[in-house]
Design an enzyme around this catalytic site. Structure first.
Site, mmCIF file in Angstrom:
data_model
loop_
_atom_site.group_PDB
_atom_site.id
_atom_site.type_symbol
_atom_site.label_atom_id
_atom_site.label_comp_id
_atom_site.label_asym_id
_atom_site.label_seq_id
_atom_site.Cartn_x
_atom_site.Cartn_y
_atom_site.Cartn_z
ATOM 1 N N CYS A 118 63.690 9.469 -29.469
ATOM 2 C CA CYS A 118 63.550 7.965 -29.101
ATOM 3 C C CYS A 118 65.533 7.387 -29.523
ATOM 4 C CB CYS A 118 62.681 7.331 -30.190
ATOM 5 S SG CYS A 118 63.124 5.534 -29.996
ATOM 6 N N CYS A 120 66.348 4.680 -30.677
ATOM 7 C CA CYS A 120 67.283 3.554 -31.382
ATOM 8 C C CYS A 120 68.150 3.956 -32.737
ATOM 9 C CB CYS A 120 66.232 3.141 -31.636
ATOM 10 S SG CYS A 120 64.981 4.250 -32.978
ATOM 11 N N LYS A 193 51.362 2.531 -28.788
ATOM 12 C CA LYS A 193 52.529 1.740 -29.667
ATOM 13 C C LYS A 193 53.080 0.522 -29.485
ATOM 14 C CE LYS A 193 56.884 2.812 -31.546
ATOM 15 N NZ LYS A 193 57.897 3.510 -31.882
ATOM 16 N N ARG A 203 62.927 0.686 -40.440
ATOM 17 C CA ARG A 203 64.118 0.714 -39.264
ATOM 18 C C ARG A 203 65.279 0.803 -40.824
ATOM 19 N NH1 ARG A 203 61.520 -3.893 -35.865
ATOM 20 N NH2 ARG A 203 60.656 -2.194 -34.716
ATOM 21 N N ARG A 215 62.255 -5.320 -29.899
ATOM 22 C CA ARG A 215 61.543 -4.637 -29.432
ATOM 23 C C ARG A 215 59.579 -4.629 -28.381
ATOM 24 N NH1 ARG A 215 64.282 -0.906 -31.385
ATOM 25 N NH2 ARG A 215 64.643 -0.408 -33.380
ATOM 26 N N LYS A 246 49.787 3.179 -33.290
ATOM 27 C CA LYS A 246 50.996 3.232 -34.572
ATOM 28 C C LYS A 246 50.808 2.104 -33.847
ATOM 29 C CE LYS A 246 54.841 3.414 -35.204
ATOM 30 N NZ LYS A 246 55.921 3.771 -35.009
ATOM 31 N N SER A 273 55.375 2.714 -42.098
ATOM 32 C CA SER A 273 55.679 2.302 -43.465
ATOM 33 C C SER A 273 54.912 1.207 -44.613
ATOM 34 C CB SER A 273 57.838 1.980 -42.971
ATOM 35 O OG SER A 273 57.520 1.576 -41.860
ATOM 36 N N TYR A 312 52.916 9.051 -44.448
ATOM 37 C CA TYR A 312 54.408 9.001 -45.811
ATOM 38 C C TYR A 312 53.092 9.529 -47.198
ATOM 39 C CZ TYR A 312 57.119 6.452 -42.715
ATOM 40 O OH TYR A 312 57.780 6.379 -41.617
HETATM 41 C C1 PBG Z 1 61.243 4.987 -33.576
HETATM 42 C C2 PBG Z 1 59.796 4.505 -34.448
HETATM 43 C C3 PBG Z 1 60.002 3.708 -35.502
HETATM 44 C C4 PBG Z 1 58.485 3.983 -36.019
HETATM 45 C C5 PBG Z 1 58.146 6.046 -35.594
HETATM 46 N N1 PBG Z 1 58.949 5.363 -34.809
HETATM 47 C C6 PBG Z 1 60.493 1.901 -35.352
HETATM 48 C C7 PBG Z 1 60.714 1.851 -34.100
HETATM 49 O O1 PBG Z 1 59.577 0.901 -33.476
HETATM 50 O O2 PBG Z 1 60.975 0.433 -34.749
HETATM 51 C C8 PBG Z 1 58.500 3.142 -37.103
HETATM 52 C C9 PBG Z 1 57.902 4.138 -37.737
HETATM 53 C C10 PBG Z 1 56.861 3.571 -39.510
HETATM 54 O O3 PBG Z 1 57.262 2.219 -39.284
HETATM 55 O O4 PBG Z 1 56.160 4.267 -40.188
HETATM 56 N N2 PBG Z 1 61.008 4.608 -32.708
#
Ligand code: PBG
Length: 323
Positions: A118, A120, A193, A203, A215, A246, A273, A312
């Site tokens: 990704c 980002c 997602k 983040r 997003r 997710k 997270s 985690y």
């Molecule tokens: C990247 C990504 C994200 C997560 C995994 N890959 C964050 C997002 O989309 O902002 C989130 C994982 C987590 O919150 O543990 N695009």
């Protein structure tokens, strides 16, 4: 009278009648990698999760390897000054993630390495794709995701995991990898997602918060159901080997539908997270027993139909299961 309580008389009996369990083999452990040496810095928003330099990463993998964890997911975290609008460091030859993958493969050839694909963490604006004005553009982003996937696959990643939620990303990556003789590299697609509020702590870990907007023009609206099944179906048709839902706790219904609809494809769920930190924060405040809540939450994700869980908690749980 139906005697249900006979199933619950003591621990042994309860164990005998249990229908689902979470095992170490189900777990995928996420890592956040940084440049440097001897770096092991706890991420303030994610308790007991660290930014690790490659040398410290290898030391940590030694530990999880001994606990029986055999799958990891890698995120690269780079200095802000190295980020730009084209996300160049995401696909630069010999980039951070590629070096990490090579080092791991050399020492732990059996470990299954999955890399997050990704933009980002590499764009200066923090969006998952390239940007024109305030629009996150889809088609222009695809070649860069493909190149990023290529650098990871070429370094030896077993799976690349596109998480940008750009349409056609699985097809673009599969085609590019095949053209470059990387036919055996798998794709774990973040298929369903959702644009979730539970990504907050991540983040900070990945230093990837968007500088403007959010997003919601590419990640899924949490009021949708059937789009997730279409996203998964499309990804499987485009060549995804494993698919993902997710987040996990708040999307157990989607996990269940996905498994019912696509029983032949490995389904991964990501306990994100915010879901992790909700349990940790409540446990720290004394509102619940953290270990027991962890076990219940992860078992529920499996019960819903997930084959594998990114969490985690992997290290902690594997430590409990081995004893
Ligand atoms: C990247 C990504 C994200 C997560 C995994 N890959 C964050 C997002 O989309 O902002 C989130 C994982 C987590 O919150 O543990 N695009």
């Amino acid at each position: 009278m139906e005697r249900f309580r006979k199933y619950r008389t003591d621990q042994k009996t309860r164990d005998k009648y249990s229908e689902v369990s979470i095992m170490t083999d189900d777990l995928i452990y996420p890592y956040f990698i940084v440049e440097g040496r001897s770096v092991k810095q706890e991420i303030s928003s994610l308790k007991e999760v660290y930014h690790l330099s490659i040398d410290m990463l290898l030391a940590d993998i030694e530990e999880i390897n001994n606990l029986g964890i055999n799958k990891i997911l890698i995120f690269g975290v780079i200095e802000k000054s190295l980020k730009d609008e084209m996300a160049k460091m995401a696909y630069a030859p010999d980039n951070l993630v590629s070096r990490a993958v090579k080092a791991i493969k050399q020492k732990f050839p059996e470990l299954i390495i999955i890399t997050d694909v990704c933009l980002c963490g590499y764009t200066d604006h923090g969006h998952c794709g390239l940007v024109t004005g305030h629009e996150i553009v889809n088609d222009k982003t695809l070649p860069y995701l493909s190149r990023m996937a290529y650098t990871h696959a070429n370094a030896g990643a077993d799976f690349v995991a596109p998480s940008a939620m750009m349409d056609g990303q699985v097809n673009a990556i599969r085609t590019y990898l095949d053209q470059h003789s990387l036919k055996n590299t798998g794709i774990l697609s973040y298929s369903a997602k959702y644009a979730s509020n539970f990504y907050g702590p991540f983040r900070e870990a990945a230093q990837s918060a968007p500088a403007f907007g959010d997003r919601r023009t590419y990640q899924m609206d949490f009021r949708t159901i059937h789009q997730s099944l279409k996203e998964i179906k499309t990804d499987i048709e485009e060549g995804a080997d494993w698919v993902m839902v997710k987040p996990a706790h708040t999307y157990l219904d989607i996990i269940q539908r996905a498994k019912q609809e696509f029983p032949a494809t490995q389904l991964v769920a990501y306990q994100v997270s915010g879901e992790y930190m909700m349990i940790e924060a409540a446990a720290d405040s004394g509102y619940l027993d953290g270990d027991k809540a962890m076990m219940e939450a992860l078992t529920a994700i499996k019960r819903a139909g997930a084959d594998k869980v990114i969490t985690y908690y992997a290290k902690k749980l594997a430590g409990i299961l081995i004893n």
